[in-house]
Motif scaffolding. Structure first.
Motif, PDB file in Angstrom:
ATOM      1  N   UNK A   1       0.771  -1.130   0.185  1.00  0.00           N
ATOM      2  CA  UNK A   1      -0.060  -0.019  -0.091  1.00  0.00           C
ATOM      3  C   UNK A   1       1.074   1.339   0.033  1.00  0.00           C
ATOM      4  N   UNK A   2       0.357   2.267  -0.826  1.00  0.00           N
ATOM      5  CA  UNK A   2       1.015   3.459  -0.601  1.00  0.00           C
ATOM      6  C   UNK A   2      -0.025   4.624  -0.239  1.00  0.00           C
ATOM      7  N   UNK A   3       0.341   5.423   0.627  1.00  0.00           N
ATOM      8  CA  UNK A   3      -0.532   6.748   1.144  1.00  0.00           C
ATOM      9  C   UNK A   3       0.189   7.702   0.809  1.00  0.00           C
TER      10      UNK A   3
ATOM     11  N   UNK B   1       4.149   0.560   2.461  1.00  0.00           N
ATOM     12  CA  UNK B   1       4.304  -0.496   3.175  1.00  0.00           C
ATOM     13  C   UNK B   1       3.794  -1.993   2.614  1.00  0.00           C
ATOM     14  N   UNK B   2       4.591  -3.158   3.133  1.00  0.00           N
ATOM     15  CA  UNK B   2       3.733  -4.392   2.648  1.00  0.00           C
ATOM     16  C   UNK B   2       3.283  -4.792   4.027  1.00  0.00           C
ATOM     17  N   UNK B   3       2.098  -5.656   3.914  1.00  0.00           N
ATOM     18  CA  UNK B   3       1.422  -6.333   4.829  1.00  0.00           C
ATOM     19  C   UNK B   3       1.106  -7.920   4.534  1.00  0.00           C
TER      20      UNK B   3
ATOM     21  N   UNK C   1      -2.898   0.167   6.439  1.00  0.00           N
ATOM     22  CA  UNK C   1      -2.921   0.550   7.922  1.00  0.00           C
ATOM     23  C   UNK C   1      -1.449   0.887   8.350  1.00  0.00           C
ATOM     24  N   UNK C   2      -0.472   0.255   7.984  1.00  0.00           N
ATOM     25  CA  UNK C   2       0.837   0.246   8.251  1.00  0.00           C
ATOM     26  C   UNK C   2       1.361   1.413   7.706  1.00  0.00           C
TER      27      UNK C   2
END
Length: 502
Positions: free
Chosen positions: A401-403, A416-418, A426-427
């Motif tokens: 995810x990129x925020x 972050x990866x999850x 969320x990370x």
């Protein structure tokens, strides 16, 4: 027709059994009969007793249940059929015989003279045994007019109480129905009843034309059920008679919706939402102009002569992409939810955004969205302003995810990866605060509002900072990742807001 009294004869129990896929138990039939009695139906045809011992016992139990309505049994012009009705303790026997050439030739293989003789003998037998009698000339609307009158005159002379004119295969148009009933009414003095099938969607219209022409009794079914395309619908027929024509019936119309739902449940046949009178959308409004007008004065976009309260319905303002602030505010206030103008604008914006994706907005969806908006910090107090969220996932990809967010005027990007897309997102959100991230996720819960694959995801988050202060926040979104990210950002902003105040 104003103030004309019309008798309502319900054939739901008989015609419902002829509906493909419908099989009612004796207990269900008795419950339906009691509901029809509560509704105020004058007569019900409880079944065809000769068809089986079970049907005979079912009709008998209804006959002996102490109902106010009159119970009728169906019988061919055969002594054994009529005896089965007698054994069922009915007060009215409805006997029938085909009269059209095609049915005489191919179903009973009888001449015109033989049919008349059979009809007269059946009526006399019923009357000799002290019961009321209704006679049907089956397929009357395709029977030679002169011969039909001859049949009706013969049974009238034999002592028949009511004649029934059935449009057995639903081929009549209203103008022709009017002419036929008018012609019969000039020759016959006993009450005329009509039984219209809906093969061309004209059963209700034909029933109304028959009453205009002189019929005093209509046969109808709840939800229009029956063989093939069904029969004239009770609620549509009764409300047209009551509200448009000003005719009188004994129907307690406030129980129409209640009765319709019972039949839906027992038969498993669900009504389209746009079904007149009793359908879910019958008194629902979405368009912004329509809903505002209805809220000011219901007559603007409703008949006026028929209100939801009259039929046991409720007016609904359905939220969607056309709905304006006025309707949303009214829906919220009816649930005790008060919002500022700015909050209301955001609620409306979110509702329209969700609706534009093809989602049907329910009240539960609205309340979830409202709770999310009302529970977040104001835009002026937000530490984190979410700008963009991107997620990549798949069976051969590590969820990433990129925020992108604005933090006090500075654009920050985190990736972050999850273990899944939600975990990765969320990370990434937590990472945009860098060393300032001292939050602990205390609670995380996802609920699906309503049902279906397009259900709104309602995410609830409990967040605790290093001082032990806990806040809860939520968000509602059709996208589960976005709902999770928005809920976490809302919680972070609330913690920041409370830290500032303390």
């Amino acid at each position: 027709m104003r103030n004309k009294k019309v008798t309502v004869f319900d054939t739901t129990l008989r015609d419902g059994e002829q509906t493909p896929g419908v099989s009612l138990t004796s207990a269900q039939k008795l419950e339906i009969a009691r509901q029809l009695d509560k509704l105020g139906v004058d007569i019900i045809e409880a079944g065809f007793p000769i068809s089986s011992e079970g049907d005979k016992e079912s009709v008998k139990s209804i006959s002996n249940d102490g109902l106010d309505l009159e119970v009728c049994g169906l019988a061919r012009v055969l002594k054994k059929d009529i005896d089965a009705c007698f054994d069922s303790d009915v007060g009215l026997v409805h006997t029938f015989v085909p009269t059209s050439e095609v049915q005489r030739t191919y179903t009973i293989k009888k001449s015109q003279e033989e049919v008349i003789q059979m009809a007269v003998e059946a009526v006399q037998y019923i009357k000799d045994n002290g019961r009321r009698c209704m006679f049907s000339a089956m397929d009357a609307t395709r029977t030679e007019p002169e011969y039909l009158i001859e049949v009706f005159k013969a049974v009238q002379e034999a002592g028949c109480d009511i004649i029934n004119v059935p449009d057995t295969v639903g081929v009549m148009v209203p103008s022709a129905m009017y002419r036929q009933i008018k012609d019969i009414a000039t020759e016959i003095t006993i009450p005329i009843d009509v039984h219209c099938h809906n093969d061309f969607g004209l059963a209700v219209a034909n029933s109304l034309m028959a009453v205009e022409a002189g019929a005093s009794q209509v046969q109808v079914t709840i939800n229009g059920i029956g063989e093939r395309a069904g029969n004239a619908d009770l609620s549509q027929t009764v409300m047209s008679l009551t509200s448009i024509y000003g005719a009188k019936t004994n129907i307690h119309t406030e129980y129409l919706v209640e009765t319709s739902k019972m039949i839906e449940n027992y038969t498993g046949i669900r009504l389209p939402p746009n079904t007149p009178v009793v359908g879910q959308n019958a008194f629902s409004h979405e368009s912004g102009i329509h809903s505002q007008g209805v809220l000011e004065k219901s007559d603007t976009f409703e008949p006026g002569i028929m209100t939801p309260e009259m039929v046991g319905h409720k007016r609904r303002i359905v939220l969607g992409k056309h709905t304006g602030k006025h309707a949303v505010k009214q829906s919220l206030e009816s649930a005790g939810i008060i919002s500022s103008d700015k909050q209301l604008d955001e609620i409306v914006s979110r509702i329209k955004e969700i609706a534009n994706k093809g989602k049907h907005i329910t009240d539960a969806d609205l309340y979830a969205v409202a709770s999310a908006v009302l529970g977040k910090a104001s835009s002026e107090e937000e530490l984190i302003k979410l700008k963009e969220v991107s997620v990549m996932t798949g069976n051969i990809l590590t969820p990433t995810a990129v925020v992108k967010a604005d933090i006090q005027g500075k654009e920050i990007i985190a990736a972050k990866t999850g273990v899944g897309p939600v975990d990765a997102a969320l990370k990434a959100v937590r990472d945009i605060l860098g060393e300032s991230n001292h939050f602990r996720l205390q609670e995380f819960r996802i609920d699906a509002i309503t049902g279906g694959a397009d259900a709104l995801a309602d995410v609830y988050i409990g967040l605790e900072n290093e001082k032990g202060r806990v806040v809860t926040a939520r968000s509602a979104n059709p996208d589960i990742v976005m709902a999770s990210v928005e809920a976490l950002v809302n919680a972070m902003n609330l913690l920041y807001k409370r830290e500032e105040k303390s």
